[in-house]
Design a protein around this motif. Structure first.
Motif, mmCIF file in Angstrom:
data_model
loop_
_atom_site.group_PDB
_atom_site.id
_atom_site.type_symbol
_atom_site.label_atom_id
_atom_site.label_comp_id
_atom_site.label_asym_id
_atom_site.label_seq_id
_atom_site.Cartn_x
_atom_site.Cartn_y
_atom_site.Cartn_z
ATOM 1 N N THR A 393 -23.843 13.110 25.270
ATOM 2 C CA THR A 393 -24.671 13.596 24.173
ATOM 3 C C THR A 393 -25.622 12.455 23.806
ATOM 4 O O THR A 393 -25.417 11.324 24.240
ATOM 5 N N PRO A 394 -26.650 12.742 23.005
ATOM 6 C CA PRO A 394 -27.572 11.659 22.625
ATOM 7 C C PRO A 394 -26.836 10.507 21.935
ATOM 8 O O PRO A 394 -27.277 9.378 21.980
ATOM 9 N N LYS A 395 -25.687 10.800 21.300
ATOM 10 C CA LYS A 395 -24.964 9.728 20.610
ATOM 11 C C LYS A 395 -23.974 9.019 21.520
ATOM 12 O O LYS A 395 -23.222 8.147 21.062
ATOM 13 N N LYS A 397 -21.439 10.427 23.277
ATOM 14 C CA LYS A 397 -20.149 11.072 23.480
ATOM 15 C C LYS A 397 -20.159 11.746 24.856
ATOM 16 O O LYS A 397 -21.184 12.251 25.293
ATOM 17 N N ILE A 399 -19.205 14.717 27.347
ATOM 18 C CA ILE A 399 -18.832 16.126 27.329
ATOM 19 C C ILE A 399 -18.450 16.531 28.751
ATOM 20 O O ILE A 399 -19.177 16.255 29.701
ATOM 21 N N PHE A 410 -23.937 23.202 28.056
ATOM 22 C CA PHE A 410 -23.787 21.986 27.252
ATOM 23 C C PHE A 410 -23.986 22.316 25.773
ATOM 24 O O PHE A 410 -23.178 21.961 24.927
ATOM 25 N N ALA A 411 -25.076 23.046 25.465
ATOM 26 C CA ALA A 411 -25.407 23.366 24.077
ATOM 27 C C ALA A 411 -24.271 24.137 23.410
ATOM 28 O O ALA A 411 -23.863 23.811 22.301
ATOM 29 N N VAL A 414 -21.224 21.958 22.691
ATOM 30 C CA VAL A 414 -21.371 21.112 21.512
ATOM 31 C C VAL A 414 -21.155 21.945 20.243
ATOM 32 O O VAL A 414 -20.359 21.602 19.390
ATOM 33 N N CYS A 422 -30.975 27.298 20.820
ATOM 34 C CA CYS A 422 -31.539 26.357 21.770
ATOM 35 C C CYS A 422 -32.786 26.937 22.454
ATOM 36 O O CYS A 422 -32.844 28.113 22.791
ATOM 37 N N CYS A 425 -34.636 21.691 26.709
ATOM 38 C CA CYS A 425 -33.755 20.529 26.791
ATOM 39 C C CYS A 425 -34.452 19.364 27.455
ATOM 40 O O CYS A 425 -35.450 19.531 28.156
ATOM 41 N N LYS A 443 -27.884 12.071 30.383
ATOM 42 C CA LYS A 443 -27.869 12.211 28.938
ATOM 43 C C LYS A 443 -28.666 13.464 28.582
ATOM 44 O O LYS A 443 -29.812 13.608 28.997
ATOM 45 N N THR A 445 -30.290 16.143 25.816
ATOM 46 C CA THR A 445 -30.731 16.399 24.448
ATOM 47 C C THR A 445 -31.172 17.849 24.369
ATOM 48 O O THR A 445 -31.989 18.291 25.168
#
Ligand code: MN
Length: 704
Positions: A393-395, A397, A399, A410-411, A414, A422, A425, A443, A445
Motif C-alpha cells: 500500500t502507499p503506506k 503495508k 497486501i 487490491f482496492a 483494502v 475506485c 490506479c 506499490k 495507489t
C-alpha cells in the motif's frame, strides 16, 4: 585477499573450463563497471561481488549463479541496463541479476512480525528462479561479515532485516549453516551489549563444561564401538542467537539452557540411526516425551534427524541428534545441496529451477514414505512457490493477493468502499489500467472519486472472492434500485391511462393489486414490472377490469421518457441503434427490462402494436451522452482516404468505434463505420461534412 585467480582455481574442482571462463569474464566486466567505486571499508568495490561468488562456490553453485553474483550490483550501482548484460552474458544471467536488483530495491519497513513473514513470502514470490534468492543470501552474508564499517543506525537496520527476513528465508530453504551465521552476526549488530555479555558468559560456561562434555562424548563413543556402530560423535555448541531466542520464547534463564549438553552423532545409514538410538537409550535413561523421529516425519524444510533427550551422569540432561551423512549435509546446506551435483550445460532437466522443484519433489517423496500430511505439502509449496502476489500500500503495508490479481482486487482487499469508488490506479507511481495484473513488490495507489460506481466489466478481470462478491452485490443492489424505479414509472403511466394516480391509490386498490399478483409489497410489484416479468398494462387492467384500456395503451398522452442515465435496465438495441431524436419504441423483454429500438425497426414489426410487449417511449429533453450509430460510405478508392475520413469525423466531435473497409472493385470501396454521436442533429452535421468530400459517392445511415 581473495583474487579471481584463486577463485578460478577453486572452481576447477567442479566446473568445466569453459564455464570458469564465463565466470571470469563476468568478473572483469564487473570490475570495469565498478571501476573507481569503493566500499565503505576503503576496499575496491569489486572485492564484494568476488566474495559473494566465493560464498556461492562454497555451496558448489553453478556457473550462472556465480556470474550473477559477480554482476549483482551492476544494474543497481553503475546504471548499466539489463539489456546490456543480456547481450554480454545471455538472458538467464541477466534475469538473475535483475531479480537480485529488484529484491535489493524493495524497502523493508516492517512494524509488525506478521509483516516480516509476508515480506519473506514476497521475496520468494519475486524470484522466479530460486538462484536469485541464493545469490541474495550470499550477498547479505558478505554484507553482514563486513558490516563493521557502517554507521550504527544503518547497521541496526540491516541487522534487523537480516534477522527478520533473510535468516528465516535461509531456514525455509533448509540452509542451516548460512542461517546460523546470519543470525549470530545479526544479533551482534542489533544488540551489541547483550551479545557481548552473553558471549562472555558462554565462554565461561564452556570452560566449566569442557571436562564433562569430553566425558560424555567418550562414554557414548565407547558404547557405540562395543555395539559395532560406525559413528562420529560431536559435542554441539549452541549458537548465541538460538540461546537468546530460547531465553525469550521459553522464558528460561541462561544457566538453564547452558545446563543442557548437546551432541550430534553421524552414522552411515538410516538403519544405524535407529540402532544408535537403541544404544544411547540403553546407556542413559531417556526423558519421556522428548523423543522425535524427524527421519520418518521430516520437517517442512527437509530436515531429517532423530532427536532425544537423556539423563546423564550427575543427572545432567543430554540432547542427542542422530543422522546420516547425507541428512547432515542436507541439514547444513539445504536447497544448495542440490546444486552440488554438477550440471553439464543448461538443458531443461539441469536448470536450477527444475532442481529446486526436484528438491521440493524430494521433500514430498520423503513425506509420502512417512505418511501423508497435507499440511506439510501445503507448507512446502506455499513457502517456495507462492501462488500469491505481495504488493505494498502507499503506506508500506503488504497486501497478499491471489496470483493474477489486479488493482480492483487490491482496492477491495483494502476496503469495500475503496473498491466501490475506485476509478483509476497508479502502479509504482505510474498510471496503469485497472485490469493490469499486479506483480510482487509493486506499490499500488488507488484513485477514488466520490459518486463513482463499480463497473460490470470489472467482473472480467477481478479474481479475488472479496472483489467479485462485492461488485456483484453492488450491481444487484443497483439493478434492484433501477428496476423498482422503472417499474414504478411504467405502472404509473399505465394507470394514468385509466385515470388513476399511482401516488394516490386507495388502500382498496393497493390491496387488490397485491392479492391479485400474490406479491408482498408494492416495491416487489414495481420490480417485477421493471424487470419486464409483468406487463404494466396488464397490472393496470386489474383495477379496471371492464375498462377498455388497450387502445389507450398506445396513447401519446404520457409516454415514458428515456434518459441515457437510466442505467442497467434500459438498453439500446444494436440492430437499429436509436439515437436521441429518432422516434423510438420500447420492447419489454422478460428479465432484461426495456430495450429501446427505432420505431421503424424491422425486428419489432410483428409486435409493435402489442401493448403487452411494447411500451410507448420518448426521449427525455435532457438526454445527453454518446450513442452509437452505423453509417455506410461509398467512396472512390484513393490513398489515405481512411485517415481523411477519420479526421473529418473527429473534427466534428464524433468518436469512431469501428471501421470496416470492403473493396468492391479497383475504383470503389464501401466503408462501414460505427461512430458515437450525441443525437440526430449531431449525426446530420457529420454526414453533411462527409458528403461534401470529393471522393464520397454516397453516404447513408444503416438500419438493420
Ligand atoms: Mn551486493
Amino acid at each position: 585477499m581473495l583474487t579471481i585467480e584463486a577463485l578460478s582455481h577453486r572452481l576447477s574442482s567442479y566446473l568445466e573450463p569453459s564455464q570458469i571462463d564465463q565466470v571470469k569474464r563476468a568478473y572483469y566486466y564487473a570490475e570495469q563497471a565498478h571501476d573507481g567505486q569503493m566500499r565503505r571499508s576503503g576496499e575496491a568495490y569489486i572485492t564484494h561481488p568476488l566474495a559473494v561468488a566465493a560464498i556461492l562456490s562454497g555451496m558448489h553453485m553453478d556457473h550462472q549463479s556465480l556470474m550473477a553474483a559477480m554482476l549483482h550490483d551492476v544494474i543497481e550501482d553503475t546504471g548499466i541496463a539489463k539489456k546490456a548484460i543480456a547481450k554480454q552474458f545471455g538472458d538467464t544471467v541477466a534475469e538473475l541479476v535483475d531479480g537480485v536488483s529488484k529484491l535489493t530495491q524493495i524497502e523493508f519497513e516492517s512494524q509488525a512480525e506478521k509483516q516480516a513473514e509476508n515480506f519473506q513470502k514476497m521475496a520468494l514470490a519475486m524470484a522466479d528462479d530460486l538462484r536469485v534468492i541464493l545469490v541474495k543470501l550470499a550477498d547479505r552474508l558478505h554484507n553482514m561479515r563486513t558490516l563493521g564499517a557502517m554507521p550504527p543506525h544503518k547497521k541496526r537496520r540491516i541487522a534487523k532485516e537480516t534477522l527478520e527476513i533473510y535468516a528465516p528465508i535461509a531456514h525455509r530453504l533448509g540452509m542451516n549453516d548460512l542461517r546460523l551465521e546470519l543470525e549470530d552476526r545479526g544479533f551482534y549488530s542489533m544488540y551489541p551489549l547483550r551479545a557481548t555479555r552473553m558471549q562472555a558468559a558462554l565462554k565461561t560456561a564452556r570452560g566449566n563444561r569442557k571436562e564433562l562434555v569430553e566425558q560424555i562424548q567418550a562414554a557414548i563413543e565407547k558404547r557405540l564401538g562395543r555395539e559395532m556402530v560406525n559413528a562420529v560423535v560431536i559435542g554441539r555448541e549452541k549458537h548465541l542467537y538460538s540461546i537468546y531466542q530460547k531465553m525469550r520464547q521459553k522464558k528460561k534463564f541462561f544457566k538453564e539452557i547452558m545446563d543442557v549438553y548437546a551432541f550430534r552423532i553421524i552414522v552411515d545409514s538410516v538403519d544405524a540411526c535407529y540402532r544408535t538410538l537403541g544404544v544411547v537409550h540403553n546407556q542413559y535413561k531417556p526423558v519421556a516425551g522428548e523423543f522425535k523421529d524427524y527421519i520418518a516425519i521430516p520437517k517442512a524444510n527437509g530436515y531429517q534427524s532423530l532427536h532425544t533427550v537423556l539423563v546423564g551422569m550427575h543427572g545432567v540432561p543430554i540432547e542427542v541428534q542422530i543422522r546420516t551423512k547425507e541428512m547432515d549435509e542436507m541439514a547444513n546446506t539445504g536447497i544448495a545441496a542440490h546444486f552440488l551435483y554438477k550440471s553439464s550445460g543448461g538443458d531443461a532437466l539441469n536448470s536450477s529451477h527444475n532442481r529446486a522443484r526436484q528438491w521440493v519433489q524430494g521433500l514430498l517423496e520423503m513425506q509420502r514414505r512417512a505418511g501423508d500430511s497435507l499440511e506439510f505439502i501445503e507448507n512446502v509449496k506455499i513457502d517456495l512457490f507462492p501462488d500469491e502476489v505481495y504488493v505494498f500500500t502507499p503506506k508500506g503495508k503488504i497486501i497478499e493477493l491471489p496470483h493474477g490479481a489486479t488493482a480492483v482486487d487490491f482496492a477491495y482487499t483494502v476496503h469495500t468502499d475503496i473498491g466501490n469508488s475506485c476509478v483509476a490506479c497508479r502502479i509504482n507511481g505510474r498510471l496503469a489500467p485497472l485490469s493490469q495484473p499486479l506483480q510482487s513488490g509493486q506499490k499500488i495507489t488507488i484513485i477514488t472519486a466520490s459518486g463513482a460506481q463499480p463497473n460490470p466489466n470489472w467482473l472480467n478481470f477481478a479474481i479475488s472472492g472479496k472483489a467479485r462478491s462485492a461488485i456483484r452485490h453492488y450491481l444487484k443492489h443497483q439493478r434492484h434500485h433501477h428496476s423498482v424505479a422503472l417499474g414504478k414509472r411504467m405502472l404509473g403511466r399505465a394507470l394514468a391511462d385509466i385515470d388513476l394516480d399511482l401516488d394516490h391509490l386507495s388502500e382498496e386498490h393497493k390491496g387488490k393489486l397485491l392479492s391479485a399478483t400474490g406479491l408482498a409489497s408494492l416495491e416487489a410489484l414495481y420490480e417485477e414490472v421493471g424487470l419486464g416479468n409483468r406487463i404494466a398494462y396488464a397490472v393496470a387492467k386489474l383495477l379496471h377490469a371492464d375498462a377498455d384500456v388497450a387502445p389507450r395503451g398506445g396513447s401519446i398522452y404520457s409516454p415514458l421518457t428515456i434518459d441515457s442515465s437510466d442505467g442497467v435496465l434500459i438498453t439500446f438495441a444494436r440492430c437499429c441503434r436509436p439515437i436521441p431524436g429518432d422516434p423510438i419504441i420500447g420492447h419489454i423483454s422478460s428479465g432484461k427490462g426495456l430495450v429501446i429500438h427505432q420505431d421503424g425497426c424491422h425486428n419489432l414489426a410483428d409486435i409493435r402494436d402489442n401493448p403487452e410487449k411494447t411500451s410507448l417511449v420518448s426521449w427525455a429533453p435532457t438526454v445527453t451522452g454518446e450513442f452509437l450509430v452505423d453509417i455506410r460510405v461509398e467512396v472512390e478508392s484513393e490513398r489515405g482516404i481512411i485517415a481523411t475520413l477519420a479526421t473529418r469525423i473527429t473534427e466534428q466531435g464524433g468518436n469512431i468505434e469501428n471501421i470496416h473497409v470492403n473493396e468492391r472493385d479497383a475504383h470503389n470501396s464501401v466503408i462501414n463505420l460505427c461512430i458515437g454521436v450525441q443525437n440526430r442533429v449531431h449525426l446530420a452535421n457529420i454526414m453533411r461534412r462527409i458528403r461534401n468530400m470529393s471522393f464520397v459517392i454516397r453516404i447513408q445511415r444503416c438500419k438493420n
